[in-house]
Design an enzyme around this catalytic site. Structure first.
Site, PDB file in Angstrom:
ATOM      1  N   ASP A   1      48.857  46.063  48.707  1.00 55.64           N
ATOM      2  CA  ASP A   1      47.243  45.763  48.548  1.00 55.64           C
ATOM      3  C   ASP A   1      46.984  45.581  46.996  1.00 55.64           C
ATOM      4  O   ASP A   1      46.797  46.378  46.169  1.00 55.64           O
ATOM      5  CB  ASP A   1      46.509  46.857  48.911  1.00 55.64           C
ATOM      6  CG  ASP A   1      45.018  46.865  48.821  1.00 55.64           C
ATOM      7  OD1 ASP A   1      44.652  45.903  48.447  1.00 55.64           O
ATOM      8  OD2 ASP A   1      44.470  47.910  49.248  1.00 55.64           O
TER       9      ASP A   1
ATOM     10  N   LYS B   1      38.139  40.767  45.191  1.00 57.50           N
ATOM     11  CA  LYS B   1      37.697  41.157  43.631  1.00 57.50           C
ATOM     12  C   LYS B   1      37.726  39.797  42.954  1.00 57.50           C
ATOM     13  O   LYS B   1      37.058  38.689  43.126  1.00 57.50           O
ATOM     14  CB  LYS B   1      38.036  42.096  42.850  1.00 57.50           C
ATOM     15  CG  LYS B   1      37.851  43.316  43.818  1.00 57.50           C
ATOM     16  CD  LYS B   1      38.137  44.486  43.139  1.00 57.50           C
ATOM     17  CE  LYS B   1      38.188  45.840  43.933  1.00 57.50           C
ATOM     18  NZ  LYS B   1      36.745  46.766  43.885  1.00 57.50           N
TER      19      LYS B   1
ATOM     20  N   TYR C   1      43.381  53.512  48.296  1.00 58.65           N
ATOM     21  CA  TYR C   1      42.325  53.255  49.038  1.00 58.65           C
ATOM     22  C   TYR C   1      42.390  51.680  49.426  1.00 58.65           C
ATOM     23  O   TYR C   1      42.733  50.798  48.680  1.00 58.65           O
ATOM     24  CB  TYR C   1      40.902  53.207  48.430  1.00 58.65           C
ATOM     25  CG  TYR C   1      39.700  52.711  48.946  1.00 58.65           C
ATOM     26  CD1 TYR C   1      38.994  53.348  50.022  1.00 58.65           C
ATOM     27  CD2 TYR C   1      39.004  51.737  48.610  1.00 58.65           C
ATOM     28  CE1 TYR C   1      37.921  53.077  50.631  1.00 58.65           C
ATOM     29  CE2 TYR C   1      37.862  51.189  49.327  1.00 58.65           C
ATOM     30  CZ  TYR C   1      37.246  51.903  50.248  1.00 58.65           C
ATOM     31  OH  TYR C   1      36.250  51.508  50.954  1.00 58.65           O
TER      32      TYR C   1
HETATM   33  N1  PMP Z   1      41.750  47.785  48.501  1.00 54.51           N
HETATM   34  C1  PMP Z   1      41.531  48.035  47.165  1.00 54.51           C
HETATM   35  C2  PMP Z   1      43.009  48.524  46.473  1.00 54.51           C
HETATM   36  C3  PMP Z   1      40.518  48.318  46.433  1.00 54.51           C
HETATM   37  O1  PMP Z   1      40.294  48.832  45.404  1.00 54.51           O
HETATM   38  C4  PMP Z   1      39.483  48.112  47.392  1.00 54.51           C
HETATM   39  C5  PMP Z   1      37.921  48.147  46.854  1.00 54.51           C
HETATM   40  N2  PMP Z   1      37.637  48.596  45.751  1.00 54.51           N
HETATM   41  C6  PMP Z   1      39.380  47.612  48.769  1.00 54.51           C
HETATM   42  C7  PMP Z   1      40.726  47.281  49.197  1.00 54.51           C
HETATM   43  C8  PMP Z   1      38.305  47.326  49.600  1.00 54.51           C
HETATM   44  O2  PMP Z   1      37.650  46.159  49.124  1.00 54.51           O
HETATM   45  P1  PMP Z   1      36.235  45.769  49.431  1.00 54.51           P
HETATM   46  O3  PMP Z   1      35.374  46.683  48.967  1.00 54.51           O
HETATM   47  O4  PMP Z   1      35.862  44.291  48.941  1.00 54.51           O
HETATM   48  O5  PMP Z   1      36.020  45.853  51.087  1.00 54.51           O
END
Ligand code: PMP
Length: 430
Positions: free
Chosen positions: A240, A268, A145
């Site tokens: 990512d 995060k 994701y």
């Molecule tokens: N990339 C990863 C690996 C994530 O785990 C997340 C959200 N959990 C995101 C992107 C998206 O981040 P956000 O919820 O801050 O938009």
């Protein structure tokens, strides 16, 4: 049973003004037959709900609270910033300081673009990779994701998987026609994707440790193989690291696994509990972003001073001696305790972890890709979720998410979750 009267009332009120009563789908907990708990306050590894129930928190705001809730030094930095201004929409020194810290810690980072969410970070990284290479194709992995931008909402994990949404209405075929989805940990399939799109792939984007289909570690040689495939094809490798960044090591998965990405997305932890995220990488790529380059990207609240000082303080605290060793010790304690609970009960479940993130999978062997995860017994997961939550442990309400351990957790709290899990497994499989 704990009382949730006020949470229930809050949820009804919330549903009257917000879709499903929540601002992010997995919070709703409907798939595990529950209503969301409304939080009132948090400190260290604990949160209290509006009915006064206390929980040991293994969600940690889905990653940012790696030090536990409300670290005093972060609060202090935020308070001081509040006195000076909350948003300028203009440069401030804290942005440069945080960017400098990111460049010092993250391998290959010479430039950083701050944004407000992980979604923006990955969307920007993809746009940049396409801009730099002049190619359209993006290879992503099923069950990874990367936020909810259109091009990346194909074969996605996290809430998309939890809700079983195969493809999202509103994302047109055009938006995902250049997104090639291949199985995680499958280098041959990735090679075939390159072969069938010769000269067309701008980038491979990957969670170096998958954490949005539960925690699935990269197999031996997987990340190295992606590096090679990208080099051979002239494509960019995007790690990512929204979850793994500053968590698995100061330099994230790049440092832990010794594989260099071309672009890295962070989120995060970098915001210290406030909305901040980033794209980091070499100047030759990042300087292609506007205003130095032609690839457009912008944000009113990007580099927000409150988020910047919180993130900076957070990164500084994480550099205290022994931090990452301690996180690994706590993660290993969780894995060890869960392993014992599984062995003693003989339940057909498994536990996977990398450092301080892990997942109890309701499958007898640890999944290595999304198809494996899909075979997990989600009804049994839901029963475990309800059992441990009622016993005072907050865990993600989905098989497709991670448990997050923070530096505020004690061995006793971790062992209590494991023994409660053992009880739950006896009830479920007894
Ligand atoms: N990339 C990863 C690996 C994530 O785990 C997340 C959200 N959990 C995101 C992107 C998206 O981040 P956000 O919820 O801050 O938009």
């Amino acid at each position: 049973m704990r009382s949730h009267d006020r949470s229930h009332e809050d949820f009804l009120q919330a549903c009257s003004v917000m879709p499903g009563g929540v601002n992010s789908p997995v919070r709703a907990a409907g798939n595990v037959g529950c209503e969301p708990v409304f939080y009132d306050r948090a400190a260290g590894a604990h949160v209290r709900d509006v009915d006064g129930n206390d929980y040991v928190d293994f969600i940690g705001s889905w990653g940012p609270m790696i030090l536990g809730h409300r670290p005093p030094e972060v609060l202090e930095a935020v308070r001081a910033q509040l006195e000076r201004g909350t948003s300028f929409g203009a440069p401030c020194e804290a942005e440069t300081e945080l960017a400098r810290e990111v460049c010092r810690l993250v391998p290959g980072a010479e430039r950083v673009r701050m944004v407000s969410s992980g979604t923006e970070a990955t969307m920007t990284a993809v746009r940049l990779a396409r801009g730099v290479t002049g190619r359209p194709g993006i290879v992503k992995f099923a069950g990874n994701y990367h936020g909810h931008s259109d091009a990346l909402l194909a074969g996605a994990g996290s809430g998309v998987a939890t809700l079983g949404i195969p493809s999202t209405p509103g994302v047109t075929r055009g938006c995902v026609q250049d997104t090639i989805v291949v199985p995680y940990n499958d280098l041959s399939a990735t090679r075939r994707a390159f072969e069938s799109h010769t000269g067309q792939v701008a980038a491979v984007i990957v969670e170096p440790v998958a954490a949005n289909m539960g925690v699935v570690a990269p197999g031996d040689g997987f990340l190295e193989g992606l590096r090679e495939l990208c080099d051979d094809a002239g494509a960019l490798l995007i790690f990512d690291e929204v979850i793994t960044g500053f968590r698995l090591a100061p330099g994230g998965a790049q440092e832990k696994f010794g594989v260099r990405a071309d672009l890295c997305t962070l989120g995060k932890v970098i915001g210290g509990g406030f909305p901040a995220a980033a794209v980091a990488g070499p100047a030759r790529y990042l300087d292609e972003l506007a205003p130095t380059g032609p690839v457009y990207q912008a944000g009113t609240l990007s580099g927000n001073p409150v988020a910047m000082v919180a993130g900076l303080q957070m990164l500084r605290l994480l550099q205290d001696a022994g931090t990452y060793e301690r996180l690994d010790v706590l993660g290993a304690a969780l894995a060890g305790g869960m392993g014992e609970a599984i062995a003693r009960t003989g339940a057909p479940v498994s536990f996977s972890h990398v450092g301080s993130i892990g997942t109890l999978f309701f499958s007898p062997t640890p999944p290595t890709n999304f198809s494996d995860v899909r075979r997990c017994d989600t009804d049994a997961f839901a029963r475990w979720y309800r059992y441990v939550t009622d016993a005072g442990f907050l865990v993600a309400p989905s098989q497709y998410e991670a448990l997050f351990v923070s530096l505020s957790h004690t061995e006793d709290e971790i062992s209590a979750l494991c023994s409660t899990t053992e009880e739950a497994l006896r009830v479920i499989y007894g």
